[in-house]
Scaffold this active site. Structure first.
Site, mmCIF file in Angstrom:
data_model
loop_
_atom_site.group_PDB
_atom_site.id
_atom_site.type_symbol
_atom_site.label_atom_id
_atom_site.label_comp_id
_atom_site.label_asym_id
_atom_site.label_seq_id
_atom_site.Cartn_x
_atom_site.Cartn_y
_atom_site.Cartn_z
ATOM 1 N N GLU A 108 42.508 53.175 33.267
ATOM 2 C CA GLU A 108 41.165 52.800 32.805
ATOM 3 C C GLU A 108 40.943 53.215 31.347
ATOM 4 O OE1 GLU A 108 39.150 50.822 34.044
ATOM 5 O OE2 GLU A 108 39.911 50.628 36.080
ATOM 6 N N CYS B 64 36.588 28.827 41.512
ATOM 7 C CA CYS B 64 35.843 30.087 41.602
ATOM 8 C C CYS B 64 35.250 30.267 42.997
ATOM 9 C CB CYS B 64 34.732 30.109 40.556
ATOM 10 S SG CYS B 64 33.769 31.638 40.600
#
Length: 355
Positions: free
Chosen positions: A48, A211
Site C-alpha cells: 500500500e 461492468c
C-alpha cells in the site's frame, strides 16, 4: 444524490461487486485470493505504501525485490536507510521510503514486530495516513474500514454521480463508500472496487459493457461517465532550473549524498547546484575547471513544479580528489547506485550521448 436513502440499491451494488471479485480478482504478489486466509500484514502495508501515486505494474518488481531482501518487518527495521532508499529509487516520493523504515523500526522495537489491527491504532504509526490505515485494517485484519483510493474514488463518484469538485468532494465520496462497504469482507470488497476502477471503470473509455454495477450507475444512466470525478481546474506549475555536474575519472563517476531533509533526502545523486522546489539552482560548479554545458537535457515533473535540468561535464584533465562525502562510483555499475529517477535520466542521457 443522497446515498443514505437508497439502502436496497447499495446492497445490490455491494453484492454485484463482491460476486465479480470472486471470479475476476487480479493475482498480485501481496494479495490472498478471495475468501482465503488473510494476507501478511507486512505485505499489505508494504504494497500500500508503494502503490501510493504509483501503478500496480511498476510496483510488482519493487515489492518482490523488497520482500526477497527484507522478508519481514524486523529485517526491514535492521536495514541501513541508504540501502532502503537505493532499493526504492524509481518509485518517487522518497519521504515514503524514509517513513517506511522508520515505521518498521517502530513496529519492531515498540510493538514486538506485530502490526496493530485497529484502524485507530494503525493511524498512530509513523508515515501511516488515513487511507493506508483503513486498507491495512480491512485487508490484513478483516476489520470493517472504509477504503478509498483513486480507483475507488472514480468508481464511487460515477456510481452516485457525485459532482462536487475534488478535493471538496472527497468527503461525499467517502460517505458513499461507507454506505456500500459490507460489514463482513470489507477487505475483499475494497480490493474488488480497486480492481474495477483499474480495469473497467477507467479514467478514459470505461468498459461499461462489462461492468458488474452498470445498472446501478447513475453516471452511466445519464451518459456522462468521464466527467466524474469532477476536478477543480489545474493551476499552472512553476518551472524551476537546475544544473547537474558530471565529474568522471578512470571509468568512475562522482556521486553526492543529498541532505537528509528536503526533496530526495538522503539519496545518492549527481552533484548539483542546490535547486529546490521554491527556487532555481545557482548553476555554480563545485570546483574550478573546464566545463561543457548541455542545456535542458531533462524535463521532470514533480507534484507542484516542473524542473528543467542542464548537465555540466567536467573537461579538465587534472585529477579530482574526494570532496566532502562524495563517492566515486564505477560507471559500469551505475544502475546499482539507486539514483532517483531524475538523476538517472541525466545519467542515461550522458551515456547515450557518448555512443
Amino acid at each position: 444524490m443522497a446515498v443514505d436513502s437508497i439502502p436496497a440499491r447499495a446492497r445490490k451494488i455491494s453484492a454485484n461487486i463482491g460476486a465479480h471479485y470472486v471470479d475476476n480478482a487480479r493475482k498480485l504478489p501481496w494479495r490472498s485470493p478471495p475468501g482465503s486466509n488473510l494476507p501478511d500484514p507486512y505485505h499489505v502495508w508494504l504494497s500500500e505504501v508503494m502503490l501510493q501515486q504509483t501503478t500496480v505494474g511498476a510496483v510488482k518488481s519493487y515489492f518482490e525485490k523488497f520482500t526477497r531482501r527484507w522478508p519481514t518487518v524486523q529485517d526491514l527495521a535492521g536495514a541501513e536507510e541508504a540501502d532502503v532508499m537505493a532499493a526504492w529509487a524509481g518509485l518517487g516520493y522518497y519521504a515514503r521510503a524514509r517513513n517506511l523504515r522508520k515505521c518498521a523500526v517502530h513496529i519492531t522495537e515498540k510493538m514486538d514486530g506485530i502490526f496493530p489491527q485497529k484502524e485507530s491504532e494503525l493511524l498512530k504509526l509513523p508515515g501511516v495516513g488515513a487511507y493506508t490505515a483503513a486498507a491495512i485494517a480491512a485487508i490484513a485484519f478483516a476489520e470493517r474500514a472504509v477504503v478509498v483510493d483513486a480507483n475507488i474514488e472514480r468508481l464511487v463518484a460515477r456510481l452516485f454521480a457525485i459532482d462536487t469538485p475534488l478535493p471538496k468532494g472527497k468527503a461525499e465520496i467517502r460517505a458513499a463508500m461507507d454506505v456500500i462497504t459490507p460489514r463482513d469482507g470489507a477487505g475483499d470488497f475494497a480490493q474488488a472496487c480497486m480492481d474495477i476502477g483499474a480495469t473497467i471503470c477507467t479514467s478514459k473509455n470505461p468498459k461499461c459493457d462489462i461492468c458488474p454495477v452498470q445498472k446501478q450507475c447513475a453516471a452511466f444512466k445519464a451518459g456522462g461517465m468521464e466527467r466524474y470525478p469532477v476536478k477543480a481546474p489545474k493551476k499552472a506549475k512553476p518551472v524551476r532550473r537546475a544544473r547537474f555536474f558530471w565529474i568522471e575519472q578512470q571509468d568512475r563517476i562522482m556521486l553526492a549524498t543529498r541532505p537528509p531533509k528536503g526533496m530526495l533526502g538522503g539519496m545518492r545523486s549527481l552533484p548539483d547546484d542546490g535547486w529546490a522546489a521554491g527556487q532555481d539552482g545557482h548553476a555554480t560548479p563545485p570546483m574550478a575547471g573546464e566545463w561543457r554545458v548541455h542545456d535542458n537535457i531533462v524535463q521532470h515533473s514533480f507534484t507542484h513544479f516542473s524542473l528543467e535540468v542542464d548537465l555540466a561535464v567536467y573537461q579538465d584533465g587534472k585529477m579530482v580528489t574526494n570532496k566532502d562525502d562524495n563517492i566515486w562510483w564505477p560507471l559500469d555499475n551505475i544502475a546499482e547506485a539507486g539514483l532517483p529517477t531524475l538523476y538517472a535520466k541525466a545519467v542515461d542521457w550522458k551515456l547515450k550521448e557518448e555512443k
